[in-house]
Design an enzyme around this catalytic site. Sequence first.
Site, PDB file in Angstrom:
ATOM      1  N   GLY A 170       0.816  -1.198   0.000  1.00 46.40           N
ATOM      2  CA  GLY A 170       0.000   0.000   0.000  1.00 46.40           C
ATOM      3  C   GLY A 170       0.852   1.252   0.000  1.00 46.40           C
ATOM      4  O   GLY A 170       2.061   1.211   0.264  1.00 46.40           O
ATOM      5  N   GLY A 189      -0.244  -5.055   0.439  1.00 45.54           N
ATOM      6  CA  GLY A 189      -1.414  -4.878  -0.395  1.00 45.54           C
ATOM      7  C   GLY A 189      -1.325  -5.597  -1.723  1.00 45.54           C
ATOM      8  O   GLY A 189      -2.355  -5.949  -2.319  1.00 45.54           O
ATOM      9  N   GLU A 208       4.740  -6.354   7.468  1.00 47.67           N
ATOM     10  CA  GLU A 208       4.119  -5.242   8.198  1.00 47.67           C
ATOM     11  C   GLU A 208       4.601  -5.082   9.636  1.00 47.67           C
ATOM     12  O   GLU A 208       4.562  -3.975  10.182  1.00 47.67           O
ATOM     13  CB  GLU A 208       2.596  -5.410   8.180  1.00 47.67           C
ATOM     14  CG  GLU A 208       1.958  -5.201   6.820  1.00 47.67           C
ATOM     15  CD  GLU A 208       2.008  -6.440   5.930  1.00 47.67           C
ATOM     16  OE1 GLU A 208       1.449  -6.388   4.823  1.00 47.67           O
ATOM     17  OE2 GLU A 208       2.614  -7.449   6.343  1.00 47.67           O
ATOM     18  N   ASP A 244      -2.087  -7.839   7.029  1.00 52.29           N
ATOM     19  CA  ASP A 244      -3.521  -7.618   6.837  1.00 52.29           C
ATOM     20  C   ASP A 244      -3.927  -8.061   5.433  1.00 52.29           C
ATOM     21  O   ASP A 244      -3.379  -9.028   4.910  1.00 52.29           O
ATOM     22  CB  ASP A 244      -3.887  -6.159   7.135  1.00 52.29           C
ATOM     23  CG  ASP A 244      -3.326  -5.179   6.124  1.00 52.29           C
ATOM     24  OD1 ASP A 244      -2.242  -5.441   5.554  1.00 52.29           O
ATOM     25  OD2 ASP A 244      -3.966  -4.136   5.889  1.00 52.29           O
TER      26      ASP A 244
END
Length: 356
Positions: free
Chosen positions: A70, A118, A141, A149
């Site tokens: 991301g 992402g 992360e 996530d």
Amino acid sequence: MNAPLKEPELIVRREGAAGVIRLNRPKAINALTLQMARGIDAALDGFAADPEVALVLIEGAGERGLCAGGDIRGLYDSAQQGGDLGPVFWREEYLLNARIASFAKPYVALMDGLVMGGGVGISAHGSHRIVSETTKVAMPEVGIGFFPDVGGSYLLSRSPGEIGSYFGLTGAIMNGADAIYAGFADSYVPQSAWPALRDALTQAPAATAAQVRGIVARFAAAPQPGAAELHRDRIDAAFAHDTVEEIVSALSRYGSEFARATLQALQSKSPTSLKVTLKLLREARRLPSLRACLIAEYRAALQVFVSADFVEGIRAAVIDKDRSPKWQPSRLEDVSDDIVARYFVGRGEKELQFPD
């Protein structure tokens, strides 16, 4: 003299019977923005409704990777300014992840180069996931005060043995073979065969899931076992524990080169993120679906966005690039159960409503 037109961050087009989605930020290794996530969702709307589209193909522009994650710089700026980009971005991203997993037409992800964070979310939930010798998949992360996530808790918790615990807590890179072994990919196709594979996919007159598997199988090869498979017994023994402290203790006792490297990786991560990640992974094993895991992740992400470690982790990795984050707390033993519990408070369910 007119300035050159800026290329779009997302290119959506038909190629034969394939609906192609190309992430087009090669200088940023195609890092995913909110507008790109919305664009992918809109593209899936169009491709789902188009009877001439037999399959969807997602790929990244440039030679460095499908997607490096991301747009964390944007998230950092928003968190610093008291904005709401994090909750908005993650909500729409997680809804997109769930949609990809249930998309009715074959969804083929070309996972070359870097596929992180992402990038995993828009590829590893697809029905056909292709890797090569260039592939580097990771959920890193914990190194920025976050946790795996985009459905990472679902994927990692369903990896064989404790492989998912290892990759989730260390942020270690999977090569193509590791990604297949861990359940993040399906097929290994040597890079030299990708142009022919892509041509075969875009020229397919029809494409059921079985037909796509048949096309991919014509180009696929068997990779050599990856490091995770080779070290499976050691990983299972060390990461079977339900506290990070016990995992660290086990690795300290083993004394092998692999154990020392793994221990060093853990010691560089946010202590809070390590504990939150382990609890998410253990709970994900009991959850029935990807959607249930995404809801749990969204609850935790809302807390991450207001945490000191998230801003500090991005500062150290991306802003100042000093690679010396000052975690709060800085020691595992100081991360209390009360601190971890903040990430598991019931919230966000109304915002994260999955369509039937």
